[in-house]
Design an enzyme around this catalytic site. Structure first.
Site, PDB file in Angstrom:
ATOM      1  N   HIS A  19       0.821  -1.207   0.000  1.00 14.01           N
ATOM      2  CA  HIS A  19       0.000   0.000   0.000  1.00 14.01           C
ATOM      3  C   HIS A  19       0.858   1.261   0.000  1.00 14.01           C
ATOM      4  CE1 HIS A  19      -3.708   2.286   0.851  1.00 14.01           C
ATOM      5  NE2 HIS A  19      -2.906   3.066   1.574  1.00 14.01           N
ATOM      6  N   HIS A  43       2.881   6.075  -1.851  1.00 11.24           N
ATOM      7  CA  HIS A  43       3.536   7.168  -1.146  1.00 11.24           C
ATOM      8  C   HIS A  43       5.051   7.138  -1.273  1.00 11.24           C
ATOM      9  CE1 HIS A  43      -0.428   7.523   0.546  1.00 11.24           C
ATOM     10  NE2 HIS A  43      -0.322   6.399   1.205  1.00 11.24           N
ATOM     11  N   LYS A  81      -4.819  10.461  -9.040  1.00 16.14           N
ATOM     12  CA  LYS A  81      -4.639  10.760  -7.620  1.00 16.14           C
ATOM     13  C   LYS A  81      -4.759  12.274  -7.481  1.00 16.14           C
ATOM     14  CE  LYS A  81      -3.020   9.129  -3.506  1.00 16.14           C
ATOM     15  NZ  LYS A  81      -3.543   7.988  -2.760  1.00 16.14           N
TER      16      LYS A  81
END
Length: 312
Positions: free
Chosen positions: A179, A195, A240
């Site tokens: 993730h 990230h 995003k």
């Protein structure tokens, strides 16, 4: 200009449900994270190891929309010293993990023996760095980790690589590492996580990702030396709207910082306010049982602006 630690590719949709009140500065964690920052010898240097072109401010895009105006005609990254991916052990082992996952939630992960070996070798390399050694020593002093290196490695594996259900209607389809560092998609409509700046660069280089522009306030605009960046991008056709991530930091630094926060708190969602180098940021960690659900930085100010405001 000295490289600023604001390397947070701010690559995440800021989650709802966090405390409305901003926490006070956590000076103890600020101190330990600045130690980790200084120990991060594998950190990349802007202008030497890579160049970023922040270009123009990105516009508003609603979550789930596939329509976005491109405010950046050039890639975010250029002149990247790719030899470091081969010559730095943690980096070379980190990049081998990036193709081990199904990006779509709802699709069960199938872990091969080779992939398990790659994870073990990566954790072994991370544990040999001064960054993780210092984080481990701190956690042992707080009674949060065993001094036994084998047990600490198992603890890291449980936090970052233990598979669990992100989509309740299928098999084990996610883990904290996937993730945070790789990125996921949900129902073919939105990007989850993602990230990490290395994954961003590699996906951009391969034509799977398109940088759309930065997201920032007028009084704190980014530049090419920032180690933290709010931005907007598309990945495999999904958008995003706004995200966050460190830029230029090593995998072991990010792993160490978020592991410390995870283990020092027991709440499902934890937000700590810290000053690191010339940046003030909130670091957010959300648990998924005994494993990590997500973790990301949320930049509040760079260029030591928070220090100047405090002195007024």
């Amino acid at each position: 200009m000295a490289a600023r630690f604001c390397g947070v590719l701010l690559l995440t949709v800021f989650l709802c449900g966090l405390n409305a009140s901003r926490p006070v500065i956590n000076q103890e964690l600020s101190n330990i994270f600045n130690e980790l920052w200084r120990l991060d010898v594998n950190r990349w240097t802007p202008g030497i190891d890579y160049t970023i072109s922040v270009q123009a401010r990105a516009g508003y895009v609603s979550q789930g929309s596939h329509v976005v105006r491109d405010h950046a005609s050039l890639p975010l990254f250029s002149n990247v010293t790719e030899d470091k991916f081969l010559n730095v052990t943690t980096l070379s082992r980190f990049t081998k993990l990036l193709d081990n996952y199904e990006s779509s939630t709802g699709v069960a992960e199938m872990v091969t023996a080779e992939e398990r070996t790659e994870v073990n070798l990566f954790l072994d390399a991370v544990l040999e760095t001064e960054v993780m050694k210092r984080a481990h020593k701190y956690l042992v002093s707080k009674g949060k980790s065993s001094s036994n290196l084998r047990l600490f490695k198992s603890q890291l594996h449980l936090i970052w690589f233990h598979l669990y259900h992100r989509d309740r209607n299928t098999g084990l389809d996610s883990c904290g590492f996937e993730h945070v560092f790789v990125g996921e998609t949900k129902s073919g409509t939105e990007i989850l996580g993602f990230h990490n700046w290395i994954q961003f660069y590699l996906q951009e280089k391969n034509g799977n990702l398109d940088y759309k522009g930065y997201k920032a306030k007028n009084h704190d605009l980014p530049d090419q030396d920032d180690h933290v960046l709010n931005l907007q991008f598309s990945w495999h056709g999904l958008v995003k709207p706004v995200g966050s991530a460190f830029i230029g930091t090593s995998p072991e630094f990010e792993l160490a910082v978020f592991t410390v926060i995870f283990l020092m708190n027991t709440e499902r969602s934890t937000t700590v306010l810290v000053n690191i180098d010339q940046c003030q940021m909130e670091l957010v960690v959300i648990r998924h049982g005994r494993s990590l659900g997500t973790a990301y930085p949320k930049l509040l100010s760079s260029n030591s602006r928070h220090l100047r405001q405090h002195s007024l």
